[in-house]
Scaffold this motif. Sequence first.
Motif, PDB file in Angstrom:
ATOM      1  N   ARG A  73       0.810  -1.213   0.000  1.00 50.53           N
ATOM      2  CA  ARG A  73       0.000   0.000   0.000  1.00 50.53           C
ATOM      3  C   ARG A  73       0.849   1.272   0.000  1.00 50.53           C
ATOM      4  NH1 ARG A  73      -5.436  -0.672   1.228  1.00 50.53           N
ATOM      5  NH2 ARG A  73      -6.027  -2.799   1.787  1.00 50.53           N
ATOM      6  N   LEU A  74       2.141   1.147   0.259  1.00 53.38           N
ATOM      7  CA  LEU A  74       2.998   2.326   0.234  1.00 53.38           C
ATOM      8  C   LEU A  74       3.153   2.819  -1.198  1.00 53.38           C
ATOM      9  CD1 LEU A  74       5.902   1.340   2.657  1.00 53.38           C
ATOM     10  CD2 LEU A  74       4.087   2.996   3.088  1.00 53.38           C
ATOM     11  N   ARG A  75       3.062   4.117  -1.370  1.00 52.72           N
ATOM     12  CA  ARG A  75       3.304   4.702  -2.684  1.00 52.72           C
ATOM     13  C   ARG A  75       4.798   4.718  -2.960  1.00 52.72           C
ATOM     14  NH1 ARG A  75      -1.179   7.227  -4.709  1.00 52.72           N
ATOM     15  NH2 ARG A  75      -2.907   7.541  -3.244  1.00 52.72           N
ATOM     16  N   GLY A  76       5.147   4.861  -4.236  1.00 51.74           N
ATOM     17  CA  GLY A  76       6.541   4.844  -4.631  1.00 51.74           C
ATOM     18  C   GLY A  76       7.421   5.806  -3.854  1.00 51.74           C
TER      19      GLY A  76
ATOM     20  N   ILE B 227      13.345   3.407   2.216  1.00 50.85           N
ATOM     21  CA  ILE B 227      14.602   2.756   1.848  1.00 50.85           C
ATOM     22  C   ILE B 227      15.785   3.660   2.163  1.00 50.85           C
ATOM     23  CG2 ILE B 227      15.992   1.958  -0.109  1.00 50.85           C
ATOM     24  CD1 ILE B 227      13.314   0.989  -1.377  1.00 50.85           C
ATOM     25  N   VAL B 228      15.665   4.935   1.807  1.00 51.42           N
ATOM     26  CA  VAL B 228      16.755   5.883   2.050  1.00 51.42           C
ATOM     27  C   VAL B 228      17.038   5.995   3.549  1.00 51.42           C
ATOM     28  CG1 VAL B 228      17.387   8.334   1.953  1.00 51.42           C
ATOM     29  CG2 VAL B 228      16.456   7.194  -0.073  1.00 51.42           C
ATOM     30  N   GLN B 229      15.991   6.060   4.369  1.00 49.39           N
ATOM     31  CA  GLN B 229      16.179   6.170   5.815  1.00 49.39           C
ATOM     32  C   GLN B 229      16.848   4.905   6.367  1.00 49.39           C
ATOM     33  OE1 GLN B 229      15.779   8.800   7.783  1.00 49.39           O
ATOM     34  NE2 GLN B 229      16.575   7.604   9.502  1.00 49.39           N
TER      35      GLN B 229
ATOM     36  N   ALA C 246      20.849  -6.427   3.545  1.00 49.35           N
ATOM     37  CA  ALA C 246      20.669  -5.866   4.886  1.00 49.35           C
ATOM     38  C   ALA C 246      19.838  -4.595   4.835  1.00 49.35           C
ATOM     39  CB  ALA C 246      22.033  -5.581   5.517  1.00 49.35           C
ATOM     40  N   ILE C 247      20.047  -3.804   3.807  1.00 48.25           N
ATOM     41  CA  ILE C 247      19.269  -2.562   3.666  1.00 48.25           C
ATOM     42  C   ILE C 247      17.815  -2.892   3.365  1.00 48.25           C
ATOM     43  CG2 ILE C 247      18.975  -0.471   2.281  1.00 48.25           C
ATOM     44  CD1 ILE C 247      22.043  -0.484   1.906  1.00 48.25           C
TER      45      ILE C 247
ATOM     46  N   GLY D   1      12.252  -3.125   5.295  1.00 46.34           N
ATOM     47  CA  GLY D   1      11.025  -3.917   5.242  1.00 46.34           C
ATOM     48  C   GLY D   1      10.512  -4.128   3.834  1.00 46.34           C
ATOM     49  N   VAL D   2      11.439  -4.219   2.871  1.00 43.97           N
ATOM     50  CA  VAL D   2      11.054  -4.457   1.472  1.00 43.97           C
ATOM     51  C   VAL D   2      11.852  -5.641   0.945  1.00 43.97           C
ATOM     52  CG1 VAL D   2      10.540  -2.011   1.093  1.00 43.97           C
ATOM     53  CG2 VAL D   2      12.818  -2.892   0.503  1.00 43.97           C
ATOM     54  N   THR D   3      11.431  -6.160  -0.176  1.00 41.78           N
ATOM     55  CA  THR D   3      12.175  -7.237  -0.813  1.00 41.78           C
ATOM     56  C   THR D   3      13.358  -6.651  -1.579  1.00 41.78           C
ATOM     57  OG1 THR D   3      10.865  -7.122  -2.852  1.00 41.78           O
ATOM     58  CG2 THR D   3      10.039  -8.565  -1.082  1.00 41.78           C
TER      59      THR D   3
END
Length: 203
Positions: free
Chosen positions: A9-12, A19-21, A39-40, A45-47
């Motif tokens: 549900r997260l927008r791009g 991801i940056v954080q 690890a990043i 919390g993404v693939t």
Amino acid sequence: MTGTERRSRLRGPQRRAKIVQAALEVLAAAGYHATGMGAIATAAGVTRSVLYDHFPNKRVLLLAVLQEQNAALIEHVGGRITGTGSPEERMRATVDAYFSFAESRPAARKLLFDRTDEDDVEIQTVRWGIRESRTRAVAALLADDLRRMGVDPDSPAAEAMVELLITGLDGMAQWWARRPETPRAELVAAAMRLLWDGLGPRR
């Protein structure tokens, strides 16, 4: 709702910011060479496939993080440099702003100033470019004050003075990280004692 459903549900832009954080925190803690994209991705919390949709490799991701955090630092400090008040009041506010950035965003400060363990020539070049752009930006913000001192804001002397200011304050921030019990106000007062009053005897 599962974690996968929440992620979907997260927008791009939101996913990219997450991801940056995560990259900021992981890279600042472990360093460039010791950090893998897996690890990043886990921290964000993404693939891995989602991570690579946004950033094709670790180098591109690091450069994006560096540029965004440098912009955030300049924005955080810049408003105090050009704010209201006397030159001394604005200097004090600027010093306090830098220390508040270091206090509230330690990973950003560490990655910008401490973590230079990359041996990639492109990364080193970009790091120097970011540093030089930061120096020029601060010199431009201080232009009126520099002119009042009789210093041309576009001169090498002005850049050298700004470098001294930035690296000096960051040196104090590194010292503070080892002695976090020191109140920020005490650190600001010490910096102002040197930057504004100098090393001569107090009148």
